[in-house]
Motif scaffolding. Structure first.
Motif, PDB file in Angstrom:
ATOM      1  N   MET A  72       6.286  -0.077   8.734  1.00  0.00           N
ATOM      2  CA  MET A  72       7.472   0.229   8.206  1.00  0.00           C
ATOM      3  C   MET A  72       7.612   1.580   7.926  1.00  0.00           C
ATOM      4  SD  MET A  72       8.347  -2.196   4.837  1.00  0.00           S
ATOM      5  CE  MET A  72       7.088  -1.515   3.946  1.00  0.00           C
ATOM      6  N   VAL A  73       9.102   1.891   8.033  1.00  0.00           N
ATOM      7  CA  VAL A  73       9.713   3.000   7.946  1.00  0.00           C
ATOM      8  C   VAL A  73      10.640   3.023   6.912  1.00  0.00           C
ATOM      9  CG1 VAL A  73      10.227   5.252   9.080  1.00  0.00           C
ATOM     10  CG2 VAL A  73       8.950   3.567  10.029  1.00  0.00           C
ATOM     11  N   PRO A  74      10.447   2.754   5.565  1.00  0.00           N
ATOM     12  CA  PRO A  74      11.684   2.750   4.813  1.00  0.00           C
ATOM     13  C   PRO A  74      12.114   4.080   4.229  1.00  0.00           C
ATOM     14  CG  PRO A  74       9.743   2.470   3.441  1.00  0.00           C
ATOM     15  CD  PRO A  74       9.447   2.693   4.999  1.00  0.00           C
ATOM     16  N   ALA A  75      13.447   4.175   3.888  1.00  0.00           N
ATOM     17  CA  ALA A  75      14.314   5.259   3.279  1.00  0.00           C
ATOM     18  C   ALA A  75      14.062   5.457   1.863  1.00  0.00           C
ATOM     19  CB  ALA A  75      15.645   5.287   3.985  1.00  0.00           C
ATOM     20  N   VAL A  76      14.537   6.713   1.352  1.00  0.00           N
ATOM     21  CA  VAL A  76      14.280   6.879   0.095  1.00  0.00           C
ATOM     22  C   VAL A  76      15.344   6.024  -0.696  1.00  0.00           C
ATOM     23  CG1 VAL A  76      13.750   9.338   0.583  1.00  0.00           C
ATOM     24  CG2 VAL A  76      16.445   8.742   0.282  1.00  0.00           C
ATOM     25  N   ARG A  77      15.267   5.870  -2.001  1.00  0.00           N
ATOM     26  CA  ARG A  77      15.717   5.000  -2.891  1.00  0.00           C
ATOM     27  C   ARG A  77      17.251   5.149  -2.966  1.00  0.00           C
ATOM     28  NH1 ARG A  77      13.388   3.094  -8.779  1.00  0.00           N
ATOM     29  NH2 ARG A  77      11.575   3.028  -7.331  1.00  0.00           N
ATOM     30  N   GLN A 100       2.497 -11.191  -1.105  1.00  0.00           N
ATOM     31  CA  GLN A 100       2.757 -10.411  -0.013  1.00  0.00           C
ATOM     32  C   GLN A 100       2.099  -9.283  -0.071  1.00  0.00           C
ATOM     33  OE1 GLN A 100       4.544 -11.509   3.100  1.00  0.00           O
ATOM     34  NE2 GLN A 100       3.794  -9.521   3.542  1.00  0.00           N
ATOM     35  N   GLU A 101       1.486  -9.030   0.965  1.00  0.00           N
ATOM     36  CA  GLU A 101       0.331  -7.531   0.973  1.00  0.00           C
ATOM     37  C   GLU A 101       1.246  -6.281   1.420  1.00  0.00           C
ATOM     38  OE1 GLU A 101      -2.723  -8.593   3.343  1.00  0.00           O
ATOM     39  OE2 GLU A 101      -3.891  -9.691   1.900  1.00  0.00           O
ATOM     40  N   ILE A 102       0.964  -5.249   0.577  1.00  0.00           N
ATOM     41  CA  ILE A 102       1.340  -3.909   1.212  1.00  0.00           C
ATOM     42  C   ILE A 102       0.180  -3.102   1.697  1.00  0.00           C
ATOM     43  CG2 ILE A 102       2.658  -1.785   0.627  1.00  0.00           C
ATOM     44  CD1 ILE A 102       4.272  -3.633  -1.358  1.00  0.00           C
ATOM     45  N   GLN A 103       0.146  -2.676   2.694  1.00  0.00           N
ATOM     46  CA  GLN A 103      -0.832  -2.133   3.119  1.00  0.00           C
ATOM     47  C   GLN A 103      -0.912  -0.667   3.197  1.00  0.00           C
ATOM     48  OE1 GLN A 103      -2.344  -3.990   6.978  1.00  0.00           O
ATOM     49  NE2 GLN A 103      -1.970  -5.985   6.377  1.00  0.00           N
ATOM     50  N   ALA A 104      -2.112   0.070   3.220  1.00  0.00           N
ATOM     51  CA  ALA A 104      -2.124   1.507   3.251  1.00  0.00           C
ATOM     52  C   ALA A 104      -1.418   1.964   4.549  1.00  0.00           C
ATOM     53  CB  ALA A 104      -3.660   1.778   3.367  1.00  0.00           C
ATOM     54  N   ASN A 105      -1.064   1.652   5.469  1.00  0.00           N
ATOM     55  CA  ASN A 105      -0.357   2.136   6.642  1.00  0.00           C
ATOM     56  C   ASN A 105       0.814   2.078   6.317  1.00  0.00           C
ATOM     57  OD1 ASN A 105      -0.355  -0.487   7.274  1.00  0.00           O
ATOM     58  ND2 ASN A 105       0.482  -0.295   9.038  1.00  0.00           N
ATOM     59  N   GLU A 106       1.521   1.216   5.605  1.00  0.00           N
ATOM     60  CA  GLU A 106       2.985   1.235   5.248  1.00  0.00           C
ATOM     61  C   GLU A 106       3.159   2.362   4.088  1.00  0.00           C
ATOM     62  OE1 GLU A 106       4.512  -3.138   4.676  1.00  0.00           O
ATOM     63  OE2 GLU A 106       2.395  -3.300   4.737  1.00  0.00           O
ATOM     64  N   LEU A 107       2.100   2.579   3.532  1.00  0.00           N
ATOM     65  CA  LEU A 107       2.377   3.566   2.373  1.00  0.00           C
ATOM     66  C   LEU A 107       2.419   4.879   3.025  1.00  0.00           C
ATOM     67  CD1 LEU A 107       2.754   4.592  -0.571  1.00  0.00           C
ATOM     68  CD2 LEU A 107       0.249   4.342  -0.811  1.00  0.00           C
ATOM     69  N   GLU A 164       5.436   2.651  -5.766  1.00  0.00           N
ATOM     70  CA  GLU A 164       6.503   1.880  -6.595  1.00  0.00           C
ATOM     71  C   GLU A 164       7.591   1.497  -5.860  1.00  0.00           C
ATOM     72  OE1 GLU A 164       5.620   0.310  -9.364  1.00  0.00           O
ATOM     73  OE2 GLU A 164       3.520   1.146  -9.093  1.00  0.00           O
ATOM     74  N   GLN A 165       8.418   2.073  -5.054  1.00  0.00           N
ATOM     75  CA  GLN A 165       9.580   2.276  -4.192  1.00  0.00           C
ATOM     76  C   GLN A 165       9.163   1.145  -3.265  1.00  0.00           C
ATOM     77  OE1 GLN A 165      11.793   5.757  -3.188  1.00  0.00           O
ATOM     78  NE2 GLN A 165      11.771   5.038  -1.037  1.00  0.00           N
ATOM     79  N   LEU A 166       8.044   1.211  -2.636  1.00  0.00           N
ATOM     80  CA  LEU A 166       7.620   0.086  -1.594  1.00  0.00           C
ATOM     81  C   LEU A 166       7.751  -1.361  -2.334  1.00  0.00           C
ATOM     82  CD1 LEU A 166       4.849   1.502   0.689  1.00  0.00           C
ATOM     83  CD2 LEU A 166       7.078   0.765   1.398  1.00  0.00           C
ATOM     84  N   ILE A 167       7.068  -1.374  -3.395  1.00  0.00           N
ATOM     85  CA  ILE A 167       7.201  -2.583  -4.075  1.00  0.00           C
ATOM     86  C   ILE A 167       8.339  -3.027  -4.666  1.00  0.00           C
ATOM     87  CG2 ILE A 167       6.426  -3.775  -6.470  1.00  0.00           C
ATOM     88  CD1 ILE A 167       3.991  -1.624  -6.331  1.00  0.00           C
ATOM     89  N   ASP A 168       9.503  -2.216  -4.974  1.00  0.00           N
ATOM     90  CA  ASP A 168      10.894  -2.423  -5.375  1.00  0.00           C
ATOM     91  C   ASP A 168      11.442  -3.031  -4.047  1.00  0.00           C
ATOM     92  OD1 ASP A 168      10.402  -1.357  -7.775  1.00  0.00           O
ATOM     93  OD2 ASP A 168      11.440   0.421  -7.549  1.00  0.00           O
ATOM     94  N   GLN A 169      11.391  -2.443  -2.916  1.00  0.00           N
ATOM     95  CA  GLN A 169      11.883  -3.021  -1.762  1.00  0.00           C
ATOM     96  C   GLN A 169      11.377  -4.220  -1.324  1.00  0.00           C
ATOM     97  OE1 GLN A 169      10.926   0.221   1.031  1.00  0.00           O
ATOM     98  NE2 GLN A 169      12.502   1.489   0.117  1.00  0.00           N
ATOM     99  N   GLU A 170       9.921  -4.303  -1.497  1.00  0.00           N
ATOM    100  CA  GLU A 170       9.386  -5.854  -1.102  1.00  0.00           C
ATOM    101  C   GLU A 170      10.079  -6.818  -1.892  1.00  0.00           C
ATOM    102  OE1 GLU A 170       7.586  -8.723   0.785  1.00  0.00           O
ATOM    103  OE2 GLU A 170       7.339  -6.707   1.484  1.00  0.00           O
ATOM    104  N   ALA A 209      13.651  -5.257   8.761  1.00  0.00           N
ATOM    105  CA  ALA A 209      13.421  -5.272  10.170  1.00  0.00           C
ATOM    106  C   ALA A 209      12.006  -5.051  10.474  1.00  0.00           C
ATOM    107  CB  ALA A 209      14.611  -4.345  10.749  1.00  0.00           C
ATOM    108  N   LEU A 210      11.367  -4.227   9.929  1.00  0.00           N
ATOM    109  CA  LEU A 210      10.127  -3.601  10.702  1.00  0.00           C
ATOM    110  C   LEU A 210       9.045  -4.362   9.712  1.00  0.00           C
ATOM    111  CD1 LEU A 210      11.037   0.190  11.085  1.00  0.00           C
ATOM    112  CD2 LEU A 210      11.284  -1.830  12.608  1.00  0.00           C
ATOM    113  N   ASN A 211       9.232  -4.955   8.717  1.00  0.00           N
ATOM    114  CA  ASN A 211       8.239  -5.355   7.839  1.00  0.00           C
ATOM    115  C   ASN A 211       7.109  -6.327   8.669  1.00  0.00           C
ATOM    116  OD1 ASN A 211       6.721  -5.828   5.487  1.00  0.00           O
ATOM    117  ND2 ASN A 211       7.875  -7.793   4.972  1.00  0.00           N
ATOM    118  N   ALA A 212       7.711  -6.952   9.507  1.00  0.00           N
ATOM    119  CA  ALA A 212       6.826  -7.967  10.096  1.00  0.00           C
ATOM    120  C   ALA A 212       5.876  -7.361  11.339  1.00  0.00           C
ATOM    121  CB  ALA A 212       7.442  -9.159  10.884  1.00  0.00           C
ATOM    122  N   CYS A 213       6.490  -6.273  11.943  1.00  0.00           N
ATOM    123  CA  CYS A 213       5.421  -5.647  12.954  1.00  0.00           C
ATOM    124  C   CYS A 213       4.661  -4.620  12.349  1.00  0.00           C
ATOM    125  CB  CYS A 213       6.364  -5.100  14.225  1.00  0.00           C
ATOM    126  SG  CYS A 213       7.786  -4.118  13.428  1.00  0.00           S
TER     127      CYS A 213
END
Length: 294
Positions: free
Chosen positions: A1-6, A42-49, A68-74, A18-22
């Motif tokens: 997952m490649v999220p952008a800034v807040r 729903q898990e957030i894994q270290a590779n996503e961070l 924390e930003q990843l959690i907000d997005q999730e 779009a990229l969460n599943a893959c």
């Protein structure tokens, strides 16, 4: 997952959506990467961070803030799925556009990924050709006046700048004319100035001003002072290598886009003011500006 800034919320949400599943992996029913957080199971894994810190976070962002930003997005993604926004035609179009951009960028990065480093002679030649960057490098103290005005008044501003005794005179005139402006002070080494205008800055004397047109009006820069701080070739070498490698990557990317266009059959449907053509017009010059990572 490649999220952008807040601050870029819609793009961040699309990227996560779009990229969460893959981006998540499992091995024998267990997460392929360590789990750093759980959001409603729903898990957030270290590779996503790690991906967030490498590609989506602003420079210097701490790991905890990125998580924390990843959690907000999730949380937002989960609610969006509950409302079936993942099936909304507008969202699907955004997915397709994001995927197209990501794939195109990945292809260019692969094409330019094996760029050879410059030789010692090329580095020495670049060093010798740009004394204003290296042997005569200066640190510039600048006063920058960002001016908002219509393009038809630029010539008037230019004449006023030439007559004014300094920056204060220009600001007084702008205030009388009720033209918005913002003043900022900056200290910039030579390498942070545009290469194409650096020779001009190197010739400037303290107190001189330079005016350039911008999309929103004009930028007036006054050189308050400068001091000599040269770089020898050994110290400048990493900077030169990065510049030359990136320059080669840009050239390779442009050449590859041109090659693909020449080999393809590109058709333009009929549109008002433009006749239908069987292929892309070859006589028109094409401005190709691919994005290449350093």
């Amino acid at each position: 997952m490649v999220p952008a800034v807040r601050s870029a919320f819609p793009i961040a949400l699309i990227a996560v959506f779009a990229l969460n599943a893959c981006s998540k992996g499992e091995a024998d029913g267990r997460p392929a990467f360590p789990v750093v957080a759980k959001v409603n199971e729903q898990e957030i894994q270290a590779n996503e961070l790690s991906s967030m810190l490498a590609h989506g976070a602003p420079p210097g962002m701490e790991q905890g803030a990125a998580l924390e930003q990843l959690i907000d997005q999730e949380l937002m993604v989960q609610r969006a799925r509950e409302r079936r926004l993942d099936r909304d035609p507008r969202v699907l179009q955004s997915f397709e556009a994001a995927q197209r951009e990501i794939l195109a960028r990945a292809y260019l990065e692969q094409v330019t990924g094996q760029t050879e480093p410059p030789s010692d002679a090329q580095i020495a030649g670049f060093y010798a050709a740009h004394p204003e960057l290296f042997a005569q490098r200066r640190i510039y103290s600048l006063q920058e006046l960002e001016i908002s005005l219509p393009v038809e008044r630029f010539a008037e501003l230019h004449r006023m700048t030439e007559r004014a005794g300094g920056l204060q005179g220009v600001m007084d005139w702008l205030a009388r004319e009720r033209i918005p402006f913002e003043l900022a002070n900056a200290v910039k080494p030579a390498e942070q100035l545009p290469l194409e205008s650096l020779k001009g800055f190197a010739r400037m004397k303290d107190g001189q001003m330079v005016l350039t047109a911008t999309e929103t009006g004009a930028l007036l820069v006054q050189l308050a002072s400068s001091r000599l701080q040269p770089l020898d070739e050994a110290s400048a070498r990493p900077m030169i290598e990065r510049y030359l490698v990136n320059e080669r990557k840009v050239a390779l990317a442009k050449a590859e886009v041109e090659r693909l266009r020449d080999a393809a059959r590109i058709e333009y449907p009929a549109a008002p003011g433009r006749p239908a053509t069987g292929s892309a017009p070859q006589t028109a010059s094409r401005a190709v500006t691919p994005t290449v990572s350093e």
